[in-house]
Design a protein around this motif. Sequence first.
Motif, mmCIF file in Angstrom:
data_model
loop_
_atom_site.group_PDB
_atom_site.id
_atom_site.type_symbol
_atom_site.label_atom_id
_atom_site.label_comp_id
_atom_site.label_asym_id
_atom_site.label_seq_id
_atom_site.Cartn_x
_atom_site.Cartn_y
_atom_site.Cartn_z
ATOM 1 N N UNK A 25 0.809 -1.222 0.000
ATOM 2 C CA UNK A 25 0.000 0.000 0.000
ATOM 3 C C UNK A 25 0.840 1.268 0.000
ATOM 4 N N UNK A 26 2.008 1.224 0.644
ATOM 5 C CA UNK A 26 2.788 2.453 0.787
ATOM 6 C C UNK A 26 3.650 2.774 -0.426
ATOM 7 N N UNK A 27 4.193 1.762 -1.068
ATOM 8 C CA UNK A 27 5.125 2.038 -2.159
ATOM 9 C C UNK A 27 4.497 2.856 -3.286
ATOM 10 N N UNK A 28 3.235 2.607 -3.686
ATOM 11 C CA UNK A 28 2.632 3.491 -4.695
ATOM 12 C C UNK A 28 2.529 4.940 -4.241
ATOM 13 N N UNK A 29 2.350 5.167 -2.946
ATOM 14 C CA UNK A 29 2.307 6.539 -2.426
ATOM 15 C C UNK A 29 3.705 7.162 -2.503
ATOM 16 N N UNK A 30 4.712 6.414 -2.078
ATOM 17 C CA UNK A 30 6.079 6.929 -2.058
ATOM 18 C C UNK A 30 6.558 7.250 -3.469
ATOM 19 N N UNK A 31 6.223 6.389 -4.421
ATOM 20 C CA UNK A 31 6.692 6.574 -5.792
ATOM 21 C C UNK A 31 5.694 7.314 -6.678
ATOM 22 N N UNK A 32 4.625 7.809 -6.100
ATOM 23 C CA UNK A 32 3.521 8.314 -6.908
ATOM 24 C C UNK A 32 3.579 9.779 -7.284
ATOM 25 N N UNK A 33 4.734 10.303 -7.657
ATOM 26 C CA UNK A 33 4.822 11.703 -8.041
ATOM 27 C C UNK A 33 6.031 11.960 -8.912
ATOM 28 N N UNK A 34 6.220 13.203 -9.327
ATOM 29 C CA UNK A 34 7.310 13.510 -10.258
ATOM 30 C C UNK A 34 8.696 13.536 -9.635
ATOM 31 N N UNK A 35 8.792 13.668 -8.323
ATOM 32 C CA UNK A 35 10.115 13.745 -7.700
ATOM 33 C C UNK A 35 10.847 12.413 -7.813
ATOM 34 N N UNK A 36 12.175 12.469 -7.995
ATOM 35 C CA UNK A 36 12.988 11.261 -7.964
ATOM 36 C C UNK A 36 13.073 10.766 -6.522
ATOM 37 N N UNK A 37 12.953 9.459 -6.349
ATOM 38 C CA UNK A 37 12.950 8.873 -5.013
ATOM 39 C C UNK A 37 14.130 7.926 -4.867
ATOM 40 N N UNK A 38 14.895 8.117 -3.806
ATOM 41 C CA UNK A 38 15.990 7.220 -3.459
ATOM 42 C C UNK A 38 15.451 6.242 -2.413
ATOM 43 N N UNK A 39 15.593 4.950 -2.688
ATOM 44 C CA UNK A 39 15.131 3.953 -1.721
ATOM 45 C C UNK A 39 16.314 3.550 -0.851
ATOM 46 N N UNK A 40 16.382 4.118 0.352
ATOM 47 C CA UNK A 40 17.517 3.904 1.250
ATOM 48 C C UNK A 40 17.021 3.504 2.640
ATOM 49 N N UNK A 41 16.435 2.304 2.774
ATOM 50 C CA UNK A 41 15.886 1.902 4.071
ATOM 51 C C UNK A 41 16.965 1.513 5.072
ATOM 52 N N UNK A 42 16.586 1.487 6.328
ATOM 53 C CA UNK A 42 17.441 0.904 7.363
ATOM 54 C C UNK A 42 17.011 -0.539 7.539
ATOM 55 N N UNK A 43 17.936 -1.461 7.355
ATOM 56 C CA UNK A 43 17.608 -2.876 7.463
ATOM 57 C C UNK A 43 18.526 -3.548 8.465
ATOM 58 N N UNK A 44 18.167 -4.761 8.831
ATOM 59 C CA UNK A 44 18.950 -5.559 9.760
ATOM 60 C C UNK A 44 19.244 -6.919 9.127
ATOM 61 N N UNK A 45 19.940 -7.764 9.844
ATOM 62 C CA UNK A 45 20.187 -9.130 9.382
ATOM 63 C C UNK A 45 18.987 -9.995 9.787
ATOM 64 N N UNK A 46 17.854 -9.709 9.165
ATOM 65 C CA UNK A 46 16.601 -10.336 9.579
ATOM 66 C C UNK A 46 15.782 -10.829 8.386
ATOM 67 N N UNK A 47 16.450 -11.430 7.407
ATOM 68 C CA UNK A 47 15.715 -11.924 6.245
ATOM 69 C C UNK A 47 14.663 -12.957 6.643
ATOM 70 N N UNK A 48 14.893 -13.688 7.729
ATOM 71 C CA UNK A 48 13.920 -14.701 8.136
ATOM 72 C C UNK A 48 12.607 -14.076 8.608
ATOM 73 N N UNK A 49 12.638 -12.845 9.057
ATOM 74 C CA UNK A 49 11.429 -12.230 9.596
ATOM 75 C C UNK A 49 10.736 -11.297 8.613
ATOM 76 N N UNK A 50 11.471 -10.744 7.654
ATOM 77 C CA UNK A 50 10.931 -9.652 6.841
ATOM 78 C C UNK A 50 10.981 -9.943 5.338
ATOM 79 N N UNK A 51 11.289 -11.170 4.940
ATOM 80 C CA UNK A 51 11.594 -11.443 3.532
ATOM 81 C C UNK A 51 10.502 -11.026 2.542
ATOM 82 N N UNK A 52 9.220 -11.351 2.738
ATOM 83 C CA UNK A 52 8.249 -10.970 1.693
ATOM 84 C C UNK A 52 8.244 -9.472 1.411
#
Length: 788
Positions: free
Chosen positions: A415-442
């Motif tokens: 639901x959020x990604x279309x909002x974040x990318x939904x305009x003319x401004x260039x968007x840098x995707x720079x999230x804070x992540x952890x070593x948690x692929x087992x919990x957040x993979x999808x």
Amino acid sequence: MLRLMLTLCVLALFAFCTGAQVVLVENGEARCAIHVSAEIMAENIALASTVPAIERQAETHRQRLRESVRDLAVYLERMSGAPIAIIEGPPEAGSAHLPLLIGELAEARFGATGQRSFFKQGWRLVVSPRGLGFMGESDESASYAIYELLDRLDCRWFIPGEMGEVVPEMGTVSVAEVDVSALPSTPNRRIWYASADYMRRNRLGGFVVSAGHALDTYIAKDKLAANPELNAEQSGKRNIDSGFLCWGNPATAEAVAESIIARLDKQYVPSVSLSPKDGVAFCECEVYCKPLDAGDYDPTMDTISITDRYIVFCNRIVERVVAKYPDVQFGFLAYVQYTRPPVREIPHPNLVPEIAPITYCRAHAMTADNCPSRAILKPIVEGWRKVTKRFAYYNYMFHLAEVAVPYPMIRQMSDELPVIYGGPAEVFWQPETMTNFESVLPGMWLTIRTAWNNSLKAEEVLDDFFTRFHGAAGEPMRRYWQVIDDAWNDVPEHAGCSWGYAARFTPEVMQAARAAMDEAIAAAATPMEYRRVRLFDDSLRQFELFMKMRWDLAGGTVGMLHVQALSWMGTQIGLGDRYAENYAFGKVGWSSVGNIGAGYFAAFNQATYEDIGERIGRGGKFVLVNRTPVREWRYQMIQLPQKEAATGVATGEANGWHAADFADAEWPTTDVAVDTWSTLGQLGKYGTMWYRATVKVPAIPDGKRVYLWMAATDGSVKLFVNGQHVSYVQADGTAVDAVTGYAKPFSFDVTELLKAGDNQLSIAGSRLFINELGTGGLLGPIYLYRDR
């Protein structure tokens, strides 16, 4: 027009190809060879830190392209069984094999990369009977073309390590003719923790906007001491030791600009951070700063937004620096009191705000109608988009202060990604992540794919994920993740860490998750499918023990909690070691215990379990007075500004709320083992919550002392028993009226005030300080215990 051109390019890039097929391998025999320059394939060149950053970056990009070339050969062979030669130099005249041309060799045959960008992200892939061409504006972007081909051949790398690879097997490898030149949808796509192979193969990379906490490093301490007006004013004094600056003073901006220019003169970098040090102690001066504020109120910080003041400051710096270095991009975290977009000021085009929603709910989407916290983010994103040429989004890809519990982020990211990318401004995707692929993979996979191509539909990405990664176990695994995701999204609980888990992950939710997981284990049709399901089964087993401890604490089964906590910690650390190559289960070098999941558990949960276990557990010196803890309380909230939060205690006392005979029947009730202030509508509020309960106590044997134990608190607590105040005795033997802490248990000696029969307990819990977890007051049940 630019946005339209980029959209057309993306559509062209990802359109289904129906051209004639070009054969690379036929019936297990190679019909192609890779041609690349010797310069690209050279061994690593060690460059000193004094070498210009641009040159060091170029070497890194060259190495990346070299490894991409090797991958091209490796995965074509993995698919077909046919070894693919890598030849340094162009094809010889009359060569019979189809040339796969890299970089400048491709440009020599097919012409230059068509798409160009300020951030040098343009790339081109040509598939024709004359050969294949892989090229880009830089070596890094040329590597994108290689992985575009492999992606079209259905290769995937879902998680780091061999377990994450999905490589189809085929005797004949062919690909449709195409000539596509395009840009990634975002100028930068980057996560914190994954192998270099994983990042390269998923085309994570691009132009990094620097936005770390750096502002306090630009002006030397001696200059700040000699010019106190450059420092933030706090409590009426210019504090030269705080590290915070007076943004409104033009001289401060000039001093920062001079320092940045001097650094760029010495060592040019393409991006500079203007983010202040972490914290919230900003200048309070009436001379320079407060007049620059626009009066916009920030409800999550309970204060006036200082974004306009900050933009004035940043604009002054940028205007000075870009006069000499026009291409430098200035990043800054849109964070704490300056998260909200400016009301009055327009950021300089070279300013790139990085929206960092640290004080907002992590469970829900910004489009959700059951979350007053996260919903604020949607107009914030839209507001920044209106005033900036480009912005970065610093999403937190973990549940703040608790990273071990499954946290799929499916609905939130869909639901959020279309909002974040939904305009003319260039968007840098720079999230804070952890070593948690087992919990957040999808959710993580969804963000990686859509950062590369914003036009992808979430459902299609997830279909591809469950089908390819889990195979025969895909349907039950999807059901497992949906159970967990629904629990996150459907429950109107917004607190961070584990404080709202009892409300969210009920026994029924846990049973449904276990049923789906068991079905997935049974459905796995290959050893690899089983290994992948087992990764998440290990995660669920940890989760089940985690929730068992929460429910045992709430239900009075506390004797083995300290043992269970040690078991959970040891297992978490062991799983981190076992799945290290998959960047799962929290293994990190910087944590005090080498594991961020275990580190958070130690910080927020373990003290409670160990304390009750040592007191009441097997071999402990005490026994419970009542087997059932005190969970149900009547409550009344006194909301106050943060600086006045503690005064709610005196107000309550003046109202007689501590008295044994006070009539509290009209007060609402709360279960402190389940509800948080967030549940009670007090998310992010300050002040004092008064709790009142009546507890029946049996006769206490003579000579035995009785204690009241609080599982955990947020802020200060003051206790009354039968209308009488009970001091807290600290470790050094001194007594205090109220005790302050966070996520730590407290025990009070109440021997002299308790009596057999009904006893009235009153507790004043005050939230005094900002944290990002949305809690306050009591964070768990109350127990009464006595000497054996």
